[in-house]
Write an enzyme that holds these catalytic residues in place. Structure first.
Site, PDB file in Angstrom:
ATOM      1  N   HIS A 216       0.754  -1.028  -0.054  1.00 35.68           N
ATOM      2  CA  HIS A 216       0.063  -0.152   0.021  1.00 35.68           C
ATOM      3  C   HIS A 216       0.886   1.098   0.100  1.00 35.68           C
ATOM      4  CE1 HIS A 216      -3.953  -1.844   1.541  1.00 35.68           C
ATOM      5  NE2 HIS A 216      -3.463  -2.603   0.746  1.00 35.68           N
ATOM      6  N   CYS A 247      -8.073  -1.044   2.997  1.00 29.83           N
ATOM      7  CA  CYS A 247      -8.311  -2.140   4.123  1.00 29.83           C
ATOM      8  C   CYS A 247      -9.058  -1.679   4.883  1.00 29.83           C
ATOM      9  CB  CYS A 247      -6.939  -2.643   4.851  1.00 29.83           C
ATOM     10  SG  CYS A 247      -7.294  -3.595   6.209  1.00 29.83           S
ATOM     11  N   ASN A 256      -4.457   0.377  -2.745  1.00 32.69           N
ATOM     12  CA  ASN A 256      -3.274  -0.328  -3.161  1.00 32.69           C
ATOM     13  C   ASN A 256      -2.500   0.437  -4.079  1.00 32.69           C
ATOM     14  OD1 ASN A 256      -4.147  -2.932  -2.021  1.00 32.69           O
ATOM     15  ND2 ASN A 256      -5.912  -2.578  -3.074  1.00 32.69           N
TER      16      ASN A 256
END
Length: 309
Positions: A216, A247, A256
Site C-alpha cells: 500500500h 483495508c 493499493n
C-alpha cells in the site's frame, strides 16, 4: 517510453490484479454485477493473466461482494487467465467448489490484534481454521495462495518483528499453500525492511520464487518497496487497477499500489508484463466513472486520454 535495464532484475513479472476483489470490496458504492463482469473482462483483455475476481466472505462483512456466485456465473473467462477468489473458511470453499473455481486464496494475519479484528480469532485459531480449507482445496486440485497481512507494521501493535511474520508464513506454507503474498497493510514498509524480511523467509525455507508482494502507498513507498522485492528475486506483484482499494480494518491505510503505476515502472526497466498500458488506463478511467470519483493512479491521471484509445 524508452526502456533502461538495471542489473539484478527479472526479465518478466507476473502482475496479480486485485482490483475486482480487494479494490471493490472497500468501495461504498455497490457496483452492479454487469459492471464487475465487464471490469474483469477488460482487465483480461488488457493483458493481465491473473485477475482476482471476488470473495466468498460472508455478505454481512463484505456486502460489496455479496453477489459472488452471480458474478462467477456470468463473467467471461479468457483462455490462459486465472481468476482466483478469496475463501475465508470451509463454507466459503464449499461455495467456491460449487462455482467451479480453480484458484483460491486464504487471508491470514501476522499479528494478534488484526487477526482478532479481521477474523475474530487468534492467529493460531485462524491457522487451524485454514488447515482443512487448504487440505480440501489441494485434494480437489485447486491452486492455493496465502495472504499474510500486517507484515511490516500494525496500527495497534506498531512495528511487527520479522521473526513473527516468518513464523506465521512458515506455518501457512506447511499447510500446503502454493504461494505466499506479503502484505504491507498500512503502508509503513521501507526497502531495507522488505529486503530483510524476504531474506529471513529464504533462510526459513520459503524462497523468493514462492513469494508475492502486496504494498500500500500510505507513505509513498509502494514502488520503492516493489523494486527492492524484485532485486531479491520476487517476480509476482499484487496491484489494483486505478489504485482502488485499501483495508476496511486499518483506518490509516490508503489504496493499493496502482497497476498502471507499477506497469509504467516495469516497462521503463525493460521488464515484460504482457500488459497494454493504454488499454488498462482506459479501463480504470471507465471504472472510476462507475465509482463516481477520479482514479488515484498517477499514471492514469498523467496519461493523455487520446493515448488510451
Amino acid at each position: 517510453m524508452s526502456a533502461f535495464r538495471m542489473p539484478g532484475l527479472p526479465e518478466r513479472v507476473t502482475i496479480y490484479e486485485v482490483g475486482p476483489r480487494d479494490g471493490l470490496q472497500n468501495e461504498k458504492t455497490i457496483v452492479p454485477v454487469a459492471d464487475k463482469a465487464a471490469f474483469i473482462a477488460r482487465l483480461a483483455a488488457a493483458g493481465l493473466r491473473t485477475v482476482e475476481a471476488t470473495s466468498f466472505v460472508h455478505p454481512k462483512w463484505v456486502p460489496q461482494l455479496a453477489d459472488a456466485e452471480e458474478l462467477l456465473a456470468v463473467m467471461e473467462r479468457a483462455e490462459g487467465v486465472r481468476y482466483p477468489v478469496l475463501v475465508p473458511n470451509e463454507r466459503g470453499l464449499d461455495r467456491a467448489l460449487r462455482a467451479g473455481v480453480t484458484h483460491i486464496a486464504v487471508f491470514a494475519s501476522a499479528t494478534e490484534s488484526f487477526a482478532r479484528r479481521n477474523l475474530n480469532r487468534t492467529v493460531a485459531e485462524s491457522l487451524a481454521m485454514f488447515a482443512p480449507v487448504v487440505t480440501r482445496a489441494k485434494e480437489n486440485g485447486l491452486w492455493v495462495r496465502a495472504y499474510v497481512s500486517m507484515c511490516f507494521g500494525d496500527p495497534w501493535e506498531g512495528e511487527v518483528p520479522i521473526e513473527q511474520v516468518v513464523s506465521v508464513a512458515v506455518r501457512l506454507m506447511e499447510l500446503g499453500c502454493d504461494e505466499l503474498s506479503l502484505g504491507d497493510t498500512i503502508g509503513v514498509g521501507t526497502p531495507g525492511h522488505v529486503t530483510a524480511l524476504i531474506g529471513a523467509l529464504g533462510e526459513a525455507g520459503i524462497g523468493a520464487q514462492r513469494l508475492a508482494v502486496h504494498f500500500h502507498d500510505t507513505y509513498g513507498q509502494a514502488l520503492a518497496n516493489t523494486l527492492a522485492a524484485l532485486r531479491c528475486g520476487v517476480t509476482t506483484v499484487d496491484s489494483s487497477a486505478g489504485g482502488i482499494g485499501g483495508c476496511p480494518y486499518a483506518e490509516s491505510a490508503t489504496g493499493n499500489l496502482a497497476t498502471e503505476d507499477l506497469v509504467w515502472m516495469l516497462h521503463g526497466l525493460g521488464i515484460q508484463t504482457g500488459v497494454d498500458l493504454p488499454a488498462l488506463a482506459a479501463t480504470s478511467r471507465w471504472m472510476a466513472t462507475r465509482l463516481g470519483r477520479p482514479s488515484p493512479s498517477r499514471v492514469v491521471q498523467a496519461l493523455p486520454v487520446e493515448e488510451e484509445q
